[in-house]
Design an enzyme around this catalytic site. Sequence first.
Site, mmCIF file in Angstrom:
data_model
loop_
_atom_site.group_PDB
_atom_site.id
_atom_site.type_symbol
_atom_site.label_atom_id
_atom_site.label_comp_id
_atom_site.label_asym_id
_atom_site.label_seq_id
_atom_site.Cartn_x
_atom_site.Cartn_y
_atom_site.Cartn_z
ATOM 1 C CG ASP A 107 37.704 9.674 -3.346
ATOM 2 O OD1 ASP A 107 38.740 10.164 -2.866
ATOM 3 O OD2 ASP A 107 37.168 10.104 -4.388
ATOM 4 C CG ASN A 136 42.142 16.242 -4.740
ATOM 5 O OD1 ASN A 136 41.314 17.132 -4.844
ATOM 6 N ND2 ASN A 136 42.987 15.933 -5.711
ATOM 7 C CG ASP A 180 35.779 9.973 -13.868
ATOM 8 O OD1 ASP A 180 36.267 11.121 -13.805
ATOM 9 O OD2 ASP A 180 34.977 9.528 -13.023
ATOM 10 C CD GLU A 236 40.332 13.247 -8.683
ATOM 11 O OE1 GLU A 236 39.545 12.586 -7.995
ATOM 12 O OE2 GLU A 236 40.052 13.590 -9.857
ATOM 13 C CG HIS A 257 42.506 8.379 -9.312
ATOM 14 N ND1 HIS A 257 41.347 7.645 -9.408
ATOM 15 C CD2 HIS A 257 42.110 9.680 -9.363
ATOM 16 C CE1 HIS A 257 40.306 8.458 -9.500
ATOM 17 N NE2 HIS A 257 40.749 9.697 -9.477
ATOM 18 N NE ARG A 258 38.660 8.305 -12.683
ATOM 19 C CZ ARG A 258 38.318 7.088 -12.264
ATOM 20 N NH1 ARG A 258 38.928 6.021 -12.771
ATOM 21 N NH2 ARG A 258 37.369 6.923 -11.359
ATOM 22 C CE LYS A 261 40.091 11.298 -6.046
ATOM 23 N NZ LYS A 261 39.686 11.798 -4.721
#
Length: 420
Positions: free
Chosen positions: A49, A91, A308, A336, A379-380, A405
């Site tokens: 990012d 993204n 998050d 995402e 990613h998370r 990311k």
Amino acid sequence: MDFVEIKKIGSLSADIVAPPSKAHTLRALFISALAEGKSTLRNALNAEDQQIAAKALNDLGAKIVFNGKDYLVQGAEGQLSSPKEIIYTANSGVTTRFLIPIAGIAKGNTIIDGSERMRERPIKELLESASKIGLKTESKEGKLPVKVIGKTLIGGKTEIDASESSQFLSALLIAGPLTENGMSVSVKGEMRSKPYVDITLDCMADFGVKTDREGYESFFVKSGQSYKGRDYLIEGDYSSSSYLFAAAAITGGIVKVRNLNKNSAQGDKEFIYFLEKMGCNVNFSGDSIVVEGNSLNAIDVDMSSCPDVVPTLAVVAAFAEGKTRISNISHLSAKESNRIETTAENLRRCGIKAIPGKDFLEIIGGKPHGAVIEPYNDHRIAMAFSIMGLQTGEMRINNPNCVGKSFPDFFSVLKKFYGD
């Protein structure tokens, strides 16, 4: 890598330095790019990012380079020019949304486009709010790609619904001092992710711009102010650290994470207190936090301000006794991936009953097992279920590169847990 296999860990005792804050690095990049003079963003995160944001800002006239540890920024002093090429934001929600008002200040017209998923993510509310203060744009149904007409954002009074994303508000505020009339924004509806707005205002103030506010209801940025270049130290990231603390929680191990600001505005620091409520032992010492795992019990928690870390908490809840309910998270559907659905789906793959709703997620604790995890390029999701694999073993994570990311070194840190 197409996938990685996560093996069950024996015992866990680790001492890790927290990665740099994703939110602080991104905001500092945008603000320093608009500033007068040079800035050094020390201990900066250089994940996907940030790289996307830096390229976009360079295309608009700033000069940003990463020297291996710090970002060196020559600000454009608000004198931006649109590039000939389309700005591609992949993204990155922050980059996309922050760019739109800034492009409205630049000379010339700017086209912004992103990935297939980013084209689905909301920006319409931002476009409509900015249009009330002059911004002219061209898009289909208020989604990417969007053409931003330069020199049309003049500022003034507007309102915004920040229930989908607080990034809409942050985007307007950052551009505020560079507009002719300043920026007066009233918030309608329930704002989500409020701490991210606090981080935005803190960063703006650190670079010399003051914002007047009434709680989270109204904000005013006076025109004529200017951002000033400076040395800026990026603090550690609580979002990325949540995976490390979760590892201690589910394995019964001990993890110490250093370089964390106890007084940080980051909303995800609440994760520590959620773990404590679930039964973990938590200790603070200077800039370090130590979490020791213990028997876990379910909790009922509002996570509107820390979305998050929802997948991370959900993974911990899979090992807890009872039913955990996570509420006020409707804004997760526009991340995402639709994180409510993807978290629930992958929990069920691991043998855990999970009930997703429009604004909540319920997890019935049990004995999860390893499975093939599909993170949907989120990613998370990939990181949360990798942590689950430390306790279950036999966990396969597809598309592991998506962690780049926000936490490029994630799997290298995981190796340290095994003593590698």
